[in-house]
Design a protein around this motif. Structure first.
Motif, mmCIF file in Angstrom:
data_model
loop_
_atom_site.group_PDB
_atom_site.id
_atom_site.type_symbol
_atom_site.label_atom_id
_atom_site.label_comp_id
_atom_site.label_asym_id
_atom_site.label_seq_id
_atom_site.Cartn_x
_atom_site.Cartn_y
_atom_site.Cartn_z
ATOM 1 N N ALA A 1 -8.434 -2.909 3.863
ATOM 2 C CA ALA A 1 -7.572 -1.828 4.352
ATOM 3 C C ALA A 1 -7.561 -1.801 5.879
ATOM 4 C CB ALA A 1 -8.036 -0.483 3.798
ATOM 5 N N GLU A 2 -8.732 -1.954 6.475
ATOM 6 C CA GLU A 2 -8.837 -1.948 7.935
ATOM 7 C C GLU A 2 -8.092 -3.130 8.549
ATOM 8 O OE1 GLU A 2 -12.350 -2.446 11.231
ATOM 9 O OE2 GLU A 2 -12.809 -1.261 9.443
ATOM 10 N N LYS A 3 -8.266 -4.307 7.972
ATOM 11 C CA LYS A 3 -7.631 -5.504 8.517
ATOM 12 C C LYS A 3 -6.117 -5.498 8.340
ATOM 13 C CE LYS A 3 -11.586 -8.572 8.268
ATOM 14 N NZ LYS A 3 -12.116 -9.853 7.813
ATOM 15 N N VAL A 4 -5.631 -4.882 7.247
ATOM 16 C CA VAL A 4 -4.199 -4.828 6.971
ATOM 17 C C VAL A 4 -3.561 -3.621 7.672
ATOM 18 C CG1 VAL A 4 -2.498 -4.548 5.096
ATOM 19 C CG2 VAL A 4 -4.442 -6.057 4.791
ATOM 20 N N ASP A 5 -4.405 -2.702 8.138
ATOM 21 C CA ASP A 5 -3.947 -1.468 8.793
ATOM 22 C C ASP A 5 -3.186 -0.582 7.808
ATOM 23 O OD1 ASP A 5 -3.815 0.330 10.882
ATOM 24 O OD2 ASP A 5 -1.926 -0.474 11.656
ATOM 25 N N ILE A 6 -3.842 -0.313 6.690
ATOM 26 C CA ILE A 6 -3.323 0.578 5.658
ATOM 27 C C ILE A 6 -4.484 1.484 5.255
ATOM 28 C CG2 ILE A 6 -3.867 -1.056 3.805
ATOM 29 C CD1 ILE A 6 -1.400 -0.165 2.316
ATOM 30 N N THR A 7 -4.196 2.675 4.802
ATOM 31 C CA THR A 7 -5.293 3.565 4.411
ATOM 32 C C THR A 7 -5.954 3.038 3.140
ATOM 33 O OG1 THR A 7 -3.937 5.005 3.023
ATOM 34 C CG2 THR A 7 -4.087 5.577 5.372
ATOM 35 N N PRO A 8 -7.262 3.239 3.014
ATOM 36 C CA PRO A 8 -7.936 2.821 1.781
ATOM 37 C C PRO A 8 -7.308 3.463 0.543
ATOM 38 C CG PRO A 8 -9.555 3.289 3.470
ATOM 39 C CD PRO A 8 -8.214 3.724 4.017
ATOM 40 N N ALA A 9 -6.844 4.704 0.669
ATOM 41 C CA ALA A 9 -6.214 5.385 -0.469
ATOM 42 C C ALA A 9 -4.939 4.664 -0.901
ATOM 43 C CB ALA A 9 -5.912 6.836 -0.113
ATOM 44 N N ASN A 10 -4.102 4.277 0.061
ATOM 45 C CA ASN A 10 -2.866 3.569 -0.281
ATOM 46 C C ASN A 10 -3.154 2.177 -0.842
ATOM 47 O OD1 ASN A 10 -1.108 5.631 0.328
ATOM 48 N ND2 ASN A 10 -0.752 4.934 2.412
ATOM 49 N N SER B 1 6.069 -6.527 4.756
ATOM 50 C CA SER B 1 5.137 -6.678 5.878
ATOM 51 C C SER B 1 3.697 -6.434 5.417
ATOM 52 C CB SER B 1 5.504 -5.738 7.021
ATOM 53 O OG SER B 1 5.499 -4.395 6.585
ATOM 54 N N THR B 2 3.504 -5.493 4.501
ATOM 55 C CA THR B 2 2.172 -5.226 3.955
ATOM 56 C C THR B 2 1.722 -6.395 3.081
ATOM 57 O OG1 THR B 2 2.591 -2.846 3.972
ATOM 58 C CG2 THR B 2 0.788 -3.620 2.583
ATOM 59 N N LEU B 3 2.621 -6.886 2.237
ATOM 60 C CA LEU B 3 2.306 -8.026 1.381
ATOM 61 C C LEU B 3 1.963 -9.250 2.223
ATOM 62 C CD1 LEU B 3 2.109 -9.195 -1.478
ATOM 63 C CD2 LEU B 3 4.572 -9.640 -1.365
ATOM 64 N N GLU B 4 2.721 -9.457 3.285
ATOM 65 C CA GLU B 4 2.464 -10.586 4.184
ATOM 66 C C GLU B 4 1.084 -10.465 4.824
ATOM 67 O OE1 GLU B 4 4.433 -12.770 8.106
ATOM 68 O OE2 GLU B 4 5.384 -10.981 7.294
ATOM 69 N N ALA B 5 0.744 -9.269 5.278
ATOM 70 C CA ALA B 5 -0.559 -9.052 5.915
ATOM 71 C C ALA B 5 -1.699 -9.280 4.924
ATOM 72 C CB ALA B 5 -0.628 -7.647 6.503
ATOM 73 N N ILE B 6 -1.536 -8.794 3.694
ATOM 74 C CA ILE B 6 -2.559 -8.994 2.665
ATOM 75 C C ILE B 6 -2.726 -10.486 2.387
ATOM 76 C CG2 ILE B 6 -3.074 -8.666 0.212
ATOM 77 C CD1 ILE B 6 -1.795 -5.847 0.485
ATOM 78 N N CYS B 7 -1.622 -11.196 2.242
ATOM 79 C CA CYS B 7 -1.683 -12.636 1.982
ATOM 80 C C CYS B 7 -2.340 -13.388 3.136
ATOM 81 C CB CYS B 7 -0.285 -13.201 1.714
ATOM 82 S SG CYS B 7 0.388 -12.708 0.116
ATOM 83 N N LYS B 8 -2.061 -12.960 4.350
ATOM 84 C CA LYS B 8 -2.663 -13.610 5.515
ATOM 85 C C LYS B 8 -4.182 -13.416 5.510
ATOM 86 C CE LYS B 8 -2.375 -13.923 10.523
ATOM 87 N NZ LYS B 8 -1.676 -13.494 11.730
ATOM 88 N N ILE B 9 -4.631 -12.188 5.282
ATOM 89 C CA ILE B 9 -6.067 -11.885 5.291
ATOM 90 C C ILE B 9 -6.780 -12.587 4.131
ATOM 91 C CG2 ILE B 9 -7.807 -10.045 5.112
ATOM 92 C CD1 ILE B 9 -6.146 -10.048 7.765
ATOM 93 N N LEU B 10 -6.158 -12.581 2.946
ATOM 94 C CA LEU B 10 -6.796 -13.169 1.765
ATOM 95 C C LEU B 10 -6.516 -14.663 1.623
ATOM 96 C CD1 LEU B 10 -6.191 -10.375 -0.913
ATOM 97 C CD2 LEU B 10 -8.240 -10.802 0.453
ATOM 98 N N ASP B 11 -5.696 -15.211 2.542
ATOM 99 C CA ASP B 11 -5.343 -16.630 2.506
ATOM 100 C C ASP B 11 -4.823 -17.021 1.122
ATOM 101 O OD1 ASP B 11 -4.964 -19.233 3.431
ATOM 102 O OD2 ASP B 11 -6.996 -19.841 2.856
ATOM 103 N N CYS B 12 -3.747 -16.331 0.709
ATOM 104 C CA CYS B 12 -3.172 -16.581 -0.607
ATOM 105 C C CYS B 12 -1.652 -16.444 -0.557
ATOM 106 C CB CYS B 12 -3.758 -15.617 -1.638
ATOM 107 S SG CYS B 12 -3.311 -13.883 -1.374
ATOM 108 N N GLN B 13 -1.019 -16.680 -1.672
ATOM 109 C CA GLN B 13 0.425 -16.539 -1.812
ATOM 110 C C GLN B 13 0.736 -15.228 -2.535
ATOM 111 O OE1 GLN B 13 2.873 -18.732 -0.661
ATOM 112 N NE2 GLN B 13 1.104 -19.580 0.409
ATOM 113 N N PRO B 14 1.947 -14.666 -2.350
ATOM 114 C CA PRO B 14 2.306 -13.439 -3.064
ATOM 115 C C PRO B 14 2.132 -13.569 -4.576
ATOM 116 C CG PRO B 14 3.913 -13.867 -1.350
ATOM 117 C CD PRO B 14 2.997 -15.065 -1.402
ATOM 118 N N GLY B 15 2.410 -14.742 -5.122
ATOM 119 C CA GLY B 15 2.249 -14.963 -6.555
ATOM 120 C C GLY B 15 0.811 -14.916 -7.031
ATOM 121 N N ASP B 16 -0.140 -15.022 -6.097
ATOM 122 C CA ASP B 16 -1.551 -14.881 -6.454
ATOM 123 C C ASP B 16 -1.906 -13.414 -6.680
ATOM 124 O OD1 ASP B 16 -2.000 -17.641 -6.133
ATOM 125 O OD2 ASP B 16 -2.425 -17.389 -3.999
ATOM 126 N N ILE B 17 -1.102 -12.529 -6.104
ATOM 127 C CA ILE B 17 -1.364 -11.090 -6.178
ATOM 128 C C ILE B 17 -0.460 -10.406 -7.202
ATOM 129 C CG2 ILE B 17 -1.307 -8.923 -4.874
ATOM 130 C CD1 ILE B 17 -1.925 -10.601 -2.379
#
Length: 68
Positions: A21-30, A45-61
């Motif tokens: 949450a901190e790295k993606v800049d989103i609240t832990p609740a969200n 933009s949120t999906l992109e940030a999550i994929c960047k941090i987790l080093d994955c593709q959207p289809g992995d999530i």
């Protein structure tokens, strides 16, 4: 139906909800709402940030499952 596998990817990358949450800049609740599959939408933009941090593709999530 769209299944959110965020918890699986977080476990594989050994990252906590709070840390992601901190790295993606989103609240832990969200992020928790997204992780539990209760979210109705996600910004690219949120999906992109999550994929960047987790080093994955959207289809992995995100996964589509026929609800029939």
């Amino acid at each position: 139906m769209i299944i959110v596998n965020l918890d699986i990817m977080m476990a594989r990358r050994k990252i906590s909800l709070g840390e992601l949450a901190e790295k993606v800049d989103i609240t832990p609740a969200n992020l928790s709402i997204l992780k539990t599959g209760k979210a109705k939408a996600i910004r690219f933009s949120t999906l992109e940030a999550i994929c960047k941090i987790l080093d994955c593709q959207p289809g992995d999530i995100l996964e589509y499952v026929d609800s029939d």
